[in-house]
Each structure stands twice: as C-alpha cells, then as structure tokens.
Design an enzyme around this catalytic site. Structure first.
Site, mmCIF file in Angstrom:
data_model
loop_
_atom_site.group_PDB
_atom_site.id
_atom_site.type_symbol
_atom_site.label_atom_id
_atom_site.label_comp_id
_atom_site.label_asym_id
_atom_site.label_seq_id
_atom_site.Cartn_x
_atom_site.Cartn_y
_atom_site.Cartn_z
ATOM 1 N N ASN A 208 40.667 34.986 36.373
ATOM 2 C CA ASN A 208 41.002 33.611 36.020
ATOM 3 C C ASN A 208 39.820 33.009 35.266
ATOM 4 O OD1 ASN A 208 43.474 33.697 37.494
ATOM 5 N ND2 ASN A 208 42.339 33.375 39.390
ATOM 6 N N GLY B 196 43.181 28.485 37.170
ATOM 7 C CA GLY B 196 43.100 28.800 38.592
ATOM 8 C C GLY B 196 41.744 29.252 39.073
ATOM 9 N N GLN B 197 40.734 29.253 38.186
ATOM 10 C CA GLN B 197 39.406 29.687 38.636
ATOM 11 C C GLN B 197 38.808 28.631 39.571
ATOM 12 O OE1 GLN B 197 36.587 30.624 35.489
ATOM 13 N NE2 GLN B 197 35.075 31.420 36.951
ATOM 14 N N ASP C 274 38.317 39.984 49.458
ATOM 15 C CA ASP C 274 38.552 38.547 49.327
ATOM 16 C C ASP C 274 38.799 37.965 50.720
ATOM 17 O OD1 ASP C 274 39.667 36.600 46.739
ATOM 18 O OD2 ASP C 274 40.038 35.948 48.807
ATOM 19 N N HIS D 267 39.624 40.077 40.277
ATOM 20 C CA HIS D 267 40.429 40.365 41.465
ATOM 21 C C HIS D 267 41.057 41.750 41.274
ATOM 22 C CE1 HIS D 267 40.690 36.058 42.882
ATOM 23 N NE2 HIS D 267 40.405 35.851 41.606
ATOM 24 N N HIS E 40 34.320 37.022 38.060
ATOM 25 C CA HIS E 40 34.759 38.050 39.014
ATOM 26 C C HIS E 40 36.141 38.532 38.635
ATOM 27 C CE1 HIS E 40 36.032 34.098 40.443
ATOM 28 N NE2 HIS E 40 37.101 34.697 40.932
#
Ligand code: AMP
Length: 115
Positions: free
Chosen positions: A87, A93-94, A31, A102, A100
């Site tokens: 998310n 919070g996306q 990230d 995390h 994807h």
C-alpha cells in the site's frame, strides 16, 4: 528526519515481533493483525516511508526484498500460492509509513481478486 515508526522500533528490538527471517537488509515478521491464514510483512531495515520515496540508490535493496519474499514463501511451503501487496499512501490504505510488503497466503484468492 521522518518520525520513527513502529517498524523501526521492531527492527531496533524495542518492540517484540514474531520474526520468520532477517538479514543485514531486511526483516520478515508475522503481521500482528493477520488478514489471511498466513500474513507476513517483509520490511527493509532502511526506513523508506513509501515506495514513491525510494530512489535509484535503493534499486538493489528493492530487488533483494523481492528475492527474499520468494525464498521465505518457498521455505514456509506457500511458494505455489501467495500474494504480495504494497500500500503506497494513506488513501491506498497505508498506515505505517515505513515501506513494507504484505505476503498473504491460505486465503480464497478467487473471492478477493482485485487485479
Ligand atoms: P499498511 O496498512 O499497509 O501500512 O500495513 C501495516 C501493517 O502493519 C498492518 O497490516 C498492521 O496489522 C501491521 N502492524 C502494525 N503494528 C504491528 C506490529 N507491532 N507487529 C506486526 N505488525 C504490525
């Protein structure tokens, strides 16, 4: 067609990334704005916007992602303590609408335990 996201640009090689793993179905990258000492993203090549947009035909792909998350975590030496977060939707919070997961590790999980 959904608008091309930054992850599609990364998958296509139009934007650089720090890759830790890739195969014909997914890529795993660092990230760009890590929230923990280890913060990776496992991204399917297929641009499914959100988990709720996945369909039964994505069953094998989603299983593949989970298996690869475990393998990558083990190979990076974080197999004993990591967290997987996904998310779904802007209100959760996306920010990038290409599914994807995390993968975070090295943080003090006791201080951030939500569930
Ligand atoms: P989310 O907020 O769950 O949609 O997660 C999107 C993640 O993508 C955030 O943690 C961002 O830091 C990360 N991100 C955005 N752009 C890039 C990039 N170019 N390379 C790597 N990660 C990125």
């Amino acid at each position: 067609m959904p608008e091309e996201t930054i992850f599609t640009k990364i998958i296509n090689g139009d934007i650089p990334s720090k890759k830790v793993f890739e195969d014909d179905q997914c890529i795993c990258i660092h990230d760009v704005s890590p929230q923990a000492p280890v913060h990776l993203l496992m991204i399917p090549r297929k641009p499914i916007p959100r988990l709720v947009d996945a369909s039964p035909e994505d069953k094998a792909l989603l299983g593949h992602l989970m298996i690869k998350i475990g393998e990558v975590a083990r190979d990076l030496g974080i197999g004993d303590a990591f967290r997987v977060i996904m998310n779904n939707g802007a209100n959760a919070g996306q920010t990038v609408f290409h599914l994807h997961f995390h993968i975070v590790a090295g943080a003090n999980f006791d201080e951030h335990k939500m569930v």
